[in-house]
Motif scaffolding. Structure first.
Motif, PDB file in Angstrom:
ATOM      1  N   ALA A 260       0.822  -1.219   0.000  1.00 59.59           N
ATOM      2  CA  ALA A 260       0.000   0.000   0.000  1.00 59.59           C
ATOM      3  C   ALA A 260       0.853   1.264   0.000  1.00 59.59           C
ATOM      4  O   ALA A 260       0.481   2.272  -0.597  1.00 59.59           O
ATOM      5  N   HIS A 261       1.999   1.212   0.688  1.00 59.63           N
ATOM      6  CA  HIS A 261       2.911   2.361   0.815  1.00 59.63           C
ATOM      7  C   HIS A 261       4.338   1.855   0.604  1.00 59.63           C
ATOM      8  O   HIS A 261       5.015   1.504   1.572  1.00 59.63           O
ATOM      9  N   PRO A 262       4.811   1.787  -0.651  1.00 55.79           N
ATOM     10  CA  PRO A 262       6.108   1.150  -0.935  1.00 55.79           C
ATOM     11  C   PRO A 262       7.339   1.918  -0.453  1.00 55.79           C
ATOM     12  O   PRO A 262       8.414   1.332  -0.363  1.00 55.79           O
ATOM     13  N   ASP A 263       7.212   3.197  -0.140  1.00 53.43           N
ATOM     14  CA  ASP A 263       8.364   3.943   0.355  1.00 53.43           C
ATOM     15  C   ASP A 263       8.490   3.712   1.857  1.00 53.43           C
ATOM     16  O   ASP A 263       7.617   4.118   2.635  1.00 53.43           O
ATOM     17  N   VAL A 264       9.576   3.040   2.247  1.00 54.69           N
ATOM     18  CA  VAL A 264       9.785   2.622   3.627  1.00 54.69           C
ATOM     19  C   VAL A 264      11.217   2.947   4.039  1.00 54.69           C
ATOM     20  O   VAL A 264      12.003   3.445   3.242  1.00 54.69           O
ATOM     21  N   THR A 265      11.536   2.632   5.290  1.00 58.12           N
ATOM     22  CA  THR A 265      12.877   2.852   5.821  1.00 58.12           C
ATOM     23  C   THR A 265      13.396   1.553   6.409  1.00 58.12           C
ATOM     24  O   THR A 265      12.637   0.804   7.024  1.00 58.12           O
ATOM     25  N   VAL A 266      14.688   1.288   6.222  1.00 55.39           N
ATOM     26  CA  VAL A 266      15.321   0.138   6.857  1.00 55.39           C
ATOM     27  C   VAL A 266      16.434   0.638   7.765  1.00 55.39           C
ATOM     28  O   VAL A 266      17.127   1.601   7.440  1.00 55.39           O
ATOM     29  N   ALA A 267      16.566  -0.025   8.900  1.00 53.61           N
ATOM     30  CA  ALA A 267      17.703   0.208   9.791  1.00 53.61           C
ATOM     31  C   ALA A 267      18.632  -0.975   9.632  1.00 53.61           C
ATOM     32  O   ALA A 267      18.201  -2.132   9.704  1.00 53.61           O
ATOM     33  N   LEU A 268      19.895  -0.671   9.384  1.00 55.67           N
ATOM     34  CA  LEU A 268      20.937  -1.677   9.197  1.00 55.67           C
ATOM     35  C   LEU A 268      22.073  -1.347  10.161  1.00 55.67           C
ATOM     36  O   LEU A 268      22.149  -0.222  10.655  1.00 55.67           O
ATOM     37  N   PRO A 269      22.956  -2.303  10.408  1.00 50.92           N
ATOM     38  CA  PRO A 269      24.136  -1.939  11.193  1.00 50.92           C
ATOM     39  C   PRO A 269      24.837  -0.772  10.490  1.00 50.92           C
ATOM     40  O   PRO A 269      25.097  -0.838   9.294  1.00 50.92           O
TER      41      PRO A 269
ATOM     42  N   GLY B 142      23.421   2.361  10.283  1.00 49.48           N
ATOM     43  CA  GLY B 142      22.491   3.449   9.997  1.00 49.48           C
ATOM     44  C   GLY B 142      21.245   3.034   9.258  1.00 49.48           C
ATOM     45  O   GLY B 142      21.058   1.876   8.895  1.00 49.48           O
ATOM     46  N   SER B 143      20.408   4.028   9.023  1.00 45.04           N
ATOM     47  CA  SER B 143      19.130   3.825   8.334  1.00 45.04           C
ATOM     48  C   SER B 143      19.229   4.333   6.911  1.00 45.04           C
ATOM     49  O   SER B 143      20.075   5.168   6.600  1.00 45.04           O
ATOM     50  N   ARG B 144      18.329   3.829   6.074  1.00 45.09           N
ATOM     51  CA  ARG B 144      18.257   4.338   4.706  1.00 45.09           C
ATOM     52  C   ARG B 144      16.844   4.211   4.177  1.00 45.09           C
ATOM     53  O   ARG B 144      16.124   3.278   4.504  1.00 45.09           O
ATOM     54  N   PRO B 145      16.452   5.165   3.319  1.00 47.34           N
ATOM     55  CA  PRO B 145      15.150   5.078   2.674  1.00 47.34           C
ATOM     56  C   PRO B 145      15.214   4.123   1.489  1.00 47.34           C
ATOM     57  O   PRO B 145      16.194   4.116   0.737  1.00 47.34           O
ATOM     58  N   VAL B 146      14.184   3.304   1.338  1.00 41.13           N
ATOM     59  CA  VAL B 146      14.110   2.348   0.236  1.00 41.13           C
ATOM     60  C   VAL B 146      12.684   2.304  -0.304  1.00 41.13           C
ATOM     61  O   VAL B 146      11.744   2.777   0.339  1.00 41.13           O
ATOM     62  N   ARG B 147      12.547   1.726  -1.478  1.00 42.42           N
ATOM     63  CA  ARG B 147      11.236   1.492  -2.088  1.00 42.42           C
ATOM     64  C   ARG B 147      11.124  -0.003  -2.326  1.00 42.42           C
ATOM     65  O   ARG B 147      11.989  -0.611  -2.947  1.00 42.42           O
ATOM     66  N   GLY B 148      10.025  -0.597  -1.829  1.00 42.55           N
ATOM     67  CA  GLY B 148       9.850  -2.034  -1.927  1.00 42.55           C
ATOM     68  C   GLY B 148       8.965  -2.444  -3.089  1.00 42.55           C
ATOM     69  O   GLY B 148       8.059  -1.718  -3.485  1.00 42.55           O
ATOM     70  N   ARG B 149       9.262  -3.637  -3.590  1.00 40.04           N
ATOM     71  CA  ARG B 149       8.465  -4.236  -4.659  1.00 40.04           C
ATOM     72  C   ARG B 149       8.708  -5.732  -4.650  1.00 40.04           C
ATOM     73  O   ARG B 149       9.697  -6.214  -4.101  1.00 40.04           O
ATOM     74  N   ALA B 150       7.800  -6.465  -5.283  1.00 36.97           N
ATOM     75  CA  ALA B 150       7.964  -7.914  -5.430  1.00 36.97           C
ATOM     76  C   ALA B 150       8.795  -8.200  -6.672  1.00 36.97           C
ATOM     77  O   ALA B 150       8.576  -7.600  -7.728  1.00 36.97           O
ATOM     78  N   ALA B 151       9.744  -9.100  -6.543  1.00 40.17           N
ATOM     79  CA  ALA B 151      10.510  -9.553  -7.707  1.00 40.17           C
ATOM     80  C   ALA B 151       9.602 -10.444  -8.551  1.00 40.17           C
ATOM     81  O   ALA B 151       8.735 -11.138  -8.025  1.00 40.17           O
ATOM     82  N   ALA B 152       9.815 -10.422  -9.851  1.00 35.05           N
ATOM     83  CA  ALA B 152       9.001 -11.242 -10.757  1.00 35.05           C
ATOM     84  C   ALA B 152       9.888 -11.880 -11.816  1.00 35.05           C
ATOM     85  O   ALA B 152      11.013 -11.438 -12.064  1.00 35.05           O
ATOM     86  N   GLY B 153       9.379 -12.935 -12.423  1.00 31.67           N
ATOM     87  CA  GLY B 153      10.042 -13.569 -13.554  1.00 31.67           C
ATOM     88  C   GLY B 153      11.432 -14.087 -13.239  1.00 31.67           C
ATOM     89  O   GLY B 153      11.661 -14.699 -12.195  1.00 31.67           O
ATOM     90  N   ASP B 154      12.368 -13.806 -14.149  1.00 30.92           N
ATOM     91  CA  ASP B 154      13.749 -14.279 -14.004  1.00 30.92           C
ATOM     92  C   ASP B 154      14.419 -13.717 -12.756  1.00 30.92           C
ATOM     93  O   ASP B 154      15.215 -14.398 -12.112  1.00 30.92           O
ATOM     94  N   GLU B 155      14.091 -12.472 -12.420  1.00 23.87           N
ATOM     95  CA  GLU B 155      14.678 -11.872 -11.218  1.00 23.87           C
ATOM     96  C   GLU B 155      14.247 -12.654  -9.971  1.00 23.87           C
ATOM     97  O   GLU B 155      15.066 -12.970  -9.113  1.00 23.87           O
TER      98      GLU B 155
END
Length: 158
Positions: free
Chosen positions: A96-105, A107-120
């Protein structure tokens, strides 16, 4: 005669135990101010990140701890719910809202999520199979295909 190619569904602990593990992991992360609970992936294992989405109905931020690996600049995770049948809430929120944030060792970063399809999707699922040898067996526990989720970097202001 049974098909020997069908992966055997591996044993899972009871659902209450899986949920308890999630609660404890989040509590450790919060209790240490984020100093414990995240990890970088290694060549033969996945890392742990904290994904923050916006609730599709509430509009409030929701966070979850997820396993991931890196695929170039992208992060890759699986939309599973402890291998239960329902889709995880974070995946429904991300759709519903693909723009999200991830926290990693580190720091944090903004990302956009999607489902992989096909060969990917095939390529990324194969990579998950290298990390988790029982992946296909776990996937048989779900009535639908498990989404392979790609989190692509996005600029801080989009």
């Amino acid at each position: 005669m049974p098909d020997d190619r069908t992966p055997k569904s591996p044993w899972l602990p009871p659902r209450w135990f899986i949920r308890l593990a999630w609660v404890v992991h989040r509590a450790i992360y919060r209790g240490t101010g984020g100093r414990v609970g995240l990890s970088r992936p290694k060549p033969d294992s996945w890392g742990t990140m904290r994904l923050t989405t916006v609730g599709r109905r509430s509009g409030q931020e929701r966070s979850v701890m997820l396993g991931y690996f890196e695929d170039g600049p992208n992060l890759v995770t699986l939309a599973m719910n402890g291998w239960g049948a329902p889709e995880p809430a974070w995946w429904l929120n991300l759709q519903a809202h693909p723009d999200v944030t991830v926290a990693l060792p580190g720091g944090s970063r903004p990302v956009r999520g999607r489902a992989a399809a096909g060969d990917e999707r095939t390529r990324l699922w194969s990579r998950w199979r290298e990390i988790n040898k029982g992946l296909d067996g776990f996937a048989t526990r779900r009535p639908t295909e498990t989404a392979v989720v790609v989190l692509e970097p996005r600029p801080a202001r989009d």
